[in-house]
Design a protein around this motif. Structure first.
Motif, PDB file in Angstrom:
ATOM      1  N   MET A   1      46.757  47.746  29.065  1.00 31.73           N
ATOM      2  CA  MET A   1      46.652  48.456  30.355  1.00 31.73           C
ATOM      3  C   MET A   1      47.004  47.487  31.481  1.00 31.73           C
ATOM      4  SD  MET A   1      43.348  50.325  31.974  1.00 31.73           S
ATOM      5  CE  MET A   1      43.308  51.425  30.586  1.00 31.73           C
ATOM      6  N   THR A   2      47.793  47.920  32.495  1.00 35.31           N
ATOM      7  CA  THR A   2      48.193  47.054  33.598  1.00 35.31           C
ATOM      8  C   THR A   2      47.793  47.702  34.899  1.00 35.31           C
ATOM      9  OG1 THR A   2      50.368  48.083  33.732  1.00 35.31           O
ATOM     10  CG2 THR A   2      50.154  46.201  32.247  1.00 35.31           C
ATOM     11  N   GLU A   3      47.890  46.887  35.984  1.00 36.84           N
ATOM     12  CA  GLU A   3      47.521  47.396  37.298  1.00 36.84           C
ATOM     13  C   GLU A   3      48.467  48.513  37.747  1.00 36.84           C
ATOM     14  OE1 GLU A   3      45.882  43.312  36.975  1.00 36.84           O
ATOM     15  OE2 GLU A   3      47.784  44.285  36.529  1.00 36.84           O
ATOM     16  N   GLU A   4      49.720  48.541  37.222  1.00 39.78           N
ATOM     17  CA  GLU A   4      50.683  49.533  37.647  1.00 39.78           C
ATOM     18  C   GLU A   4      50.229  50.938  37.263  1.00 39.78           C
ATOM     19  OE1 GLU A   4      51.296  46.755  36.292  1.00 39.78           O
ATOM     20  OE2 GLU A   4      52.601  45.676  37.680  1.00 39.78           O
ATOM     21  N   PRO A   8      47.439  52.985  43.564  1.00 33.36           N
ATOM     22  CA  PRO A   8      47.405  51.890  44.542  1.00 33.36           C
ATOM     23  C   PRO A   8      46.571  52.206  45.765  1.00 33.36           C
ATOM     24  CG  PRO A   8      49.515  53.016  44.604  1.00 33.36           C
ATOM     25  CD  PRO A   8      48.795  53.560  43.424  1.00 33.36           C
ATOM     26  N   LYS A   9      46.277  53.492  46.024  1.00 29.40           N
ATOM     27  CA  LYS A   9      45.472  53.836  47.185  1.00 29.40           C
ATOM     28  C   LYS A   9      43.984  53.656  46.922  1.00 29.40           C
ATOM     29  CE  LYS A   9      48.833  57.176  48.971  1.00 29.40           C
ATOM     30  NZ  LYS A   9      49.054  58.561  49.400  1.00 29.40           N
ATOM     31  N   MET A  10      43.622  53.478  45.675  1.00 29.30           N
ATOM     32  CA  MET A  10      42.200  53.293  45.346  1.00 29.30           C
ATOM     33  C   MET A  10      41.744  51.902  45.790  1.00 29.30           C
ATOM     34  SD  MET A  10      42.529  54.840  41.499  1.00 29.30           S
ATOM     35  CE  MET A  10      40.859  54.480  41.062  1.00 29.30           C
ATOM     36  N   ASN A  11      40.455  51.749  46.114  1.00 26.50           N
ATOM     37  CA  ASN A  11      39.937  50.441  46.482  1.00 26.50           C
ATOM     38  C   ASN A  11      39.631  49.638  45.220  1.00 26.50           C
ATOM     39  OD1 ASN A  11      37.520  51.498  45.504  1.00 26.50           O
ATOM     40  ND2 ASN A  11      36.830  52.108  47.528  1.00 26.50           N
ATOM     41  N   ILE A  12      39.151  48.407  45.412  1.00 23.85           N
ATOM     42  CA  ILE A  12      38.922  47.507  44.272  1.00 23.85           C
ATOM     43  C   ILE A  12      37.943  48.114  43.279  1.00 23.85           C
ATOM     44  CG2 ILE A  12      37.940  45.264  43.595  1.00 23.85           C
ATOM     45  CD1 ILE A  12      39.040  44.155  46.207  1.00 23.85           C
ATOM     46  N   PHE A  56      30.719  33.494  47.203  1.00 16.94           N
ATOM     47  CA  PHE A  56      31.355  32.657  46.181  1.00 16.94           C
ATOM     48  C   PHE A  56      31.534  33.406  44.857  1.00 16.94           C
ATOM     49  CE2 PHE A  56      29.921  30.314  42.429  1.00 16.94           C
ATOM     50  CZ  PHE A  56      31.083  29.623  42.147  1.00 16.94           C
ATOM     51  N   TYR A  57      30.561  34.294  44.528  1.00 12.78           N
ATOM     52  CA  TYR A  57      30.589  34.974  43.235  1.00 12.78           C
ATOM     53  C   TYR A  57      31.610  36.119  43.200  1.00 12.78           C
ATOM     54  CZ  TYR A  57      26.347  32.526  41.859  1.00 12.78           C
ATOM     55  OH  TYR A  57      25.450  31.568  41.519  1.00 12.78           O
ATOM     56  N   VAL A  58      32.112  36.577  44.344  1.00 16.44           N
ATOM     57  CA  VAL A  58      32.951  37.764  44.378  1.00 16.44           C
ATOM     58  C   VAL A  58      34.190  37.594  43.503  1.00 16.44           C
ATOM     59  CG1 VAL A  58      34.364  39.244  45.844  1.00 16.44           C
ATOM     60  CG2 VAL A  58      32.119  38.473  46.637  1.00 16.44           C
ATOM     61  N   ARG A  59      34.974  36.527  43.760  1.00 17.16           N
ATOM     62  CA  ARG A  59      36.223  36.336  43.001  1.00 17.16           C
ATOM     63  C   ARG A  59      35.939  36.128  41.521  1.00 17.16           C
ATOM     64  NH1 ARG A  59      41.026  34.981  45.740  1.00 17.16           N
ATOM     65  NH2 ARG A  59      41.666  33.661  44.010  1.00 17.16           N
ATOM     66  N   ASP A  74      43.411  37.119  36.696  1.00 14.13           N
ATOM     67  CA  ASP A  74      44.009  36.215  37.695  1.00 14.13           C
ATOM     68  C   ASP A  74      44.923  36.984  38.650  1.00 14.13           C
ATOM     69  OD1 ASP A  74      42.806  33.838  36.832  1.00 14.13           O
ATOM     70  OD2 ASP A  74      44.242  33.672  35.195  1.00 14.13           O
ATOM     71  N   LYS A  75      45.798  37.852  38.094  1.00 10.93           N
ATOM     72  CA  LYS A  75      46.730  38.605  38.943  1.00 10.93           C
ATOM     73  C   LYS A  75      45.972  39.618  39.810  1.00 10.93           C
ATOM     74  CE  LYS A  75      51.088  41.165  38.685  1.00 10.93           C
ATOM     75  NZ  LYS A  75      50.737  42.153  39.662  1.00 10.93           N
ATOM     76  N   PHE A  76      44.958  40.247  39.228  1.00 10.73           N
ATOM     77  CA  PHE A  76      44.177  41.241  39.975  1.00 10.73           C
ATOM     78  C   PHE A  76      43.524  40.598  41.197  1.00 10.73           C
ATOM     79  CE2 PHE A  76      40.562  43.950  40.925  1.00 10.73           C
ATOM     80  CZ  PHE A  76      41.089  45.225  40.805  1.00 10.73           C
ATOM     81  N   VAL A  77      42.924  39.436  41.013  1.00 11.55           N
ATOM     82  CA  VAL A  77      42.259  38.747  42.120  1.00 11.55           C
ATOM     83  C   VAL A  77      43.269  38.337  43.185  1.00 11.55           C
ATOM     84  CG1 VAL A  77      41.030  36.654  42.759  1.00 11.55           C
ATOM     85  CG2 VAL A  77      40.269  37.967  40.791  1.00 11.55           C
ATOM     86  N   GLU A  78      44.427  37.800  42.741  1.00 12.11           N
ATOM     87  CA  GLU A  78      45.432  37.367  43.713  1.00 12.11           C
ATOM     88  C   GLU A  78      46.015  38.549  44.475  1.00 12.11           C
ATOM     89  OE1 GLU A  78      46.057  34.357  44.629  1.00 12.11           O
ATOM     90  OE2 GLU A  78      44.519  33.706  43.219  1.00 12.11           O
ATOM     91  N   ASP A  79      46.146  39.732  43.795  1.00 13.05           N
ATOM     92  CA  ASP A  79      46.720  40.915  44.465  1.00 13.05           C
ATOM     93  C   ASP A  79      45.758  41.551  45.458  1.00 13.05           C
ATOM     94  OD1 ASP A  79      49.036  40.588  43.072  1.00 13.05           O
ATOM     95  OD2 ASP A  79      48.615  42.124  41.554  1.00 13.05           O
ATOM     96  N   TYR A  80      44.458  41.612  45.083  1.00 10.35           N
ATOM     97  CA  TYR A  80      43.507  42.359  45.888  1.00 10.35           C
ATOM     98  C   TYR A  80      42.474  41.498  46.606  1.00 10.35           C
ATOM     99  CZ  TYR A  80      45.605  46.135  43.224  1.00 10.35           C
ATOM    100  OH  TYR A  80      46.484  46.991  42.665  1.00 10.35           O
ATOM    101  N   LEU A  81      42.362  40.236  46.231  1.00 12.74           N
ATOM    102  CA  LEU A  81      41.451  39.313  46.933  1.00 12.74           C
ATOM    103  C   LEU A  81      42.179  37.988  47.166  1.00 12.74           C
ATOM    104  CD1 LEU A  81      38.167  39.869  44.882  1.00 12.74           C
ATOM    105  CD2 LEU A  81      38.646  40.729  47.158  1.00 12.74           C
ATOM    106  N   PRO A  82      43.361  38.003  47.789  1.00 10.72           N
ATOM    107  CA  PRO A  82      44.131  36.753  47.915  1.00 10.72           C
ATOM    108  C   PRO A  82      43.406  35.667  48.679  1.00 10.72           C
ATOM    109  CG  PRO A  82      44.980  38.461  49.379  1.00 10.72           C
ATOM    110  CD  PRO A  82      43.984  39.137  48.488  1.00 10.72           C
ATOM    111  N   ASN A  83      42.640  36.050  49.689  1.00  7.08           N
ATOM    112  CA  ASN A  83      41.901  35.061  50.477  1.00  7.08           C
ATOM    113  C   ASN A  83      40.406  35.288  50.369  1.00  7.08           C
ATOM    114  OD1 ASN A  83      44.278  33.817  51.579  1.00  7.08           O
ATOM    115  ND2 ASN A  83      44.496  35.640  52.865  1.00  7.08           N
ATOM    116  N   ASN A  84      39.996  36.005  49.301  1.00 10.62           N
ATOM    117  CA  ASN A  84      38.577  36.354  49.123  1.00 10.62           C
ATOM    118  C   ASN A  84      38.038  37.053  50.370  1.00 10.62           C
ATOM    119  OD1 ASN A  84      36.209  36.607  47.705  1.00 10.62           O
ATOM    120  ND2 ASN A  84      35.513  34.519  48.127  1.00 10.62           N
ATOM    121  N   ASN A  85      38.887  37.958  50.936  1.00  9.90           N
ATOM    122  CA  ASN A  85      38.535  38.624  52.201  1.00  9.90           C
ATOM    123  C   ASN A  85      37.569  39.768  51.932  1.00  9.90           C
ATOM    124  OD1 ASN A  85      38.500  39.289  54.867  1.00  9.90           O
ATOM    125  ND2 ASN A  85      40.404  40.494  54.789  1.00  9.90           N
ATOM    126  N   VAL A  86      36.389  39.414  51.463  1.00  6.55           N
ATOM    127  CA  VAL A  86      35.353  40.409  51.162  1.00  6.55           C
ATOM    128  C   VAL A  86      34.079  39.985  51.876  1.00  6.55           C
ATOM    129  CG1 VAL A  86      34.013  41.532  49.362  1.00  6.55           C
ATOM    130  CG2 VAL A  86      36.377  40.891  48.922  1.00  6.55           C
TER     131      VAL A  86
END
Length: 294
Positions: A1-4, A8-12, A56-59, A74-86
């Motif tokens: 299963m992949t992110e594709e 894409p409109k759904m949240n994390i 700190f625990y979010v990512r 790894d890809k999921f975090v970089e795509d949806y939390l690139p700067n840990n903006n949570v």
């Protein structure tokens, strides 16, 4: 299963929940697989990141969750939390996460049998001391008697002749003390701190290769060198440690640690305990040097 495959409109939280349901996994099954408490998994699916122990625990939790439901963490975090903006700062009343790979010290209380043994030891201690003193006195007296007897036997008459050969005059060379090297069995490892040093350790092992394991109770960074060559540098978290394979014929391993008091170092599953730093030296930035003596 992949992110594709996800909307894409759904949240994390919705993306992870959708992936979990498509994988046919329940929250309890994800908890068992990731060792993350169920309440935190539910909070992530609800995008309630403030419910986590801290920012700190979010990512780390999101990455582990994603991997468990068939996504690339790894890809999921970089795509949806690139700067840990949570949102979500560390809570002062947050409790440590259970079931994580942490090193926990516990107080070992003596059993009733051990307590009784100590009381018996104290009870008979005076008798033991007296017995030791009597033995010492008897040994001293016996030694004095033997010495007196030998002195009397060795005394020669005044008119007797004493012949001294050249062989008696020659001094025999002193024998060199040979230190026998201890050979350990396969599977045995011995780590000892070097005297008067807070960073050096000698290592003996019965195995051709060894395994170094690093972990931490909070976020920290570390690096490892083998025979002067850096082989790894990276981060340690309560859920993500790191292991390094030590090859055959290794002479020295150097480990650099930040936040050293919260870090754990093991060699072949044997803990390597750091000595307290000298007064005026930093307890946070530490260096450990493992010198192999095989």
């Amino acid at each position: 299963m992949t992110e594709e495959n996800l909307n894409p409109k759904m949240n994390i939280g919705e993306k992870l929940k959708s992936a979990r349901e498509k994988a046919g996994l329940s929250i309890d099954e994800v908890q068992k697989d990731t060792k993350i408490q169920k309440k935190y998994l539910v909070a992530i699916e609800n995008d309630d990141f403030e419910a986590l122990p801290g920012k700190f625990y979010v990512r780390a939790f999101v990455k582990t969750f994603a991997n468990a439901v068939g996504l690339n963490g790894d890809k999921f975090v970089e795509d949806y939390l690139p700067n840990n903006n949570v949102t979500g700062e560390v809570k002062s009343d947050a409790k440590p996460v259970k079931d994580q790979a942490l090193t926990v010290s516990r107080v070992v209380r003596p059993t009733p049998t051990e307590t009784k043994a100590k009381m018996d030891f104290r009870k008979y201690l005076p008798l033991g001391v007296i017995a030791v003193i009597v033995v010492i006195v008897l040994v001293v007296v016996g030694f004095a008697v033997v010495k007196t007897h030998n002195d009397s036997s060795d005394s020669a008459p005044t008119n007797s002749k004493v012949t001294v050969s050249n062989d008696d005059v020659k001094k025999k060379p002193a024998k060199k003390k040979v230190t026998k090297k201890t050979t350990l069995k396969k599977g045995e490892t011995k780590v000892e701190p070097v005297k008067d040093s807070i960073s050096d350790f000698t290592v003996q092992t019965g195995d051709d290769t060894s395994k170094l394991e690093l972990s931490a109770t909070r976020f920290t960074t570390a690096s490892v060198k083998i025979n002067g060559n850096q082989v790894w540098t990276g981060s340690l978290t309560p859920t993500v440690g790191h292991s390094v394979d030590i090859p055959k014929d290794t002479k020295e391993v150097n480990i650099s640690l930040n936040n050293a008091p919260i870090s754990s170092v093991k060699l072949n599953n044997k803990a390597v305990v750091m000595s307290a730093p000298a007064q005026g030296q930093s307890a946070t930035q530490r260096q450990m040097n493992l010198k192999f003596n095989n």
